[in-house]
Write an enzyme that holds these catalytic residues in place. Structure first.
Site, PDB file in Angstrom:
ATOM      1  N   HIS A 226      42.586  24.439  41.473  1.00  0.00           N
ATOM      2  CA  HIS A 226      43.828  24.224  40.729  1.00  0.00           C
ATOM      3  C   HIS A 226      44.180  25.489  39.954  1.00  0.00           C
ATOM      4  O   HIS A 226      43.314  26.284  39.615  1.00  0.00           O
ATOM      5  CB  HIS A 226      43.665  23.059  39.745  1.00  0.00           C
ATOM      6  CG  HIS A 226      43.412  21.759  40.427  1.00  0.00           C
ATOM      7  ND1 HIS A 226      44.407  21.046  41.044  1.00  0.00           N
ATOM      8  CD2 HIS A 226      42.277  21.062  40.623  1.00  0.00           C
ATOM      9  CE1 HIS A 226      43.894  19.957  41.574  1.00  0.00           C
ATOM     10  NE2 HIS A 226      42.586  19.935  41.334  1.00  0.00           N
ATOM     11  N   ALA A 227      45.447  25.665  39.663  1.00  0.00           N
ATOM     12  CA  ALA A 227      45.989  26.750  38.831  1.00  0.00           C
ATOM     13  C   ALA A 227      45.363  28.125  39.090  1.00  0.00           C
ATOM     14  O   ALA A 227      45.696  28.766  40.066  1.00  0.00           O
ATOM     15  CB  ALA A 227      45.949  26.376  37.368  1.00  0.00           C
TER      16      ALA A 227
END
Length: 88
Positions: free
Chosen positions: A15-16
């Protein structure tokens, strides 16, 4: 076509920040680069596509490269992700 199966070890999954690193690594190549998880496959050059998979830590993913620089692409992407401790 070249592909590798790896395990995501980053504590937050893909993620991210780790997804951005993966997308940046994939975007450097002409080959089509995909990542598969949970029965879905997306373009690894798309941050929204990668994040839409919701890949948690300790998940096995498949990275596939297909094109003129597929050998270099799969090796470089794997190297970057291992160096950043995103995969094992």
């Amino acid at each position: 076509m070249k592909s590798i199966n790896v395990t995501v070890v980053d504590p937050v999954g893909l993620h991210a920040r780790p997804a951005t690193i993966a997308v940046n690594a994939a975007s450097k190549f002409k080959s089509e680069v995909n990542v598969a998880y949970g029965g879905r496959e997306v373009n690894m050059k798309s941050i929204m596509g990668v994040m839409s998979l919701g890949i948690p830590t300790k998940s096995e993913i498949t990275i596939t490269c297909n094109g003129e620089d597929e050998e270099e692409a799969v090796a470089a992407i794997e190297e970057v992700l291992r160096a950043q401790k995103i995969i094992a």
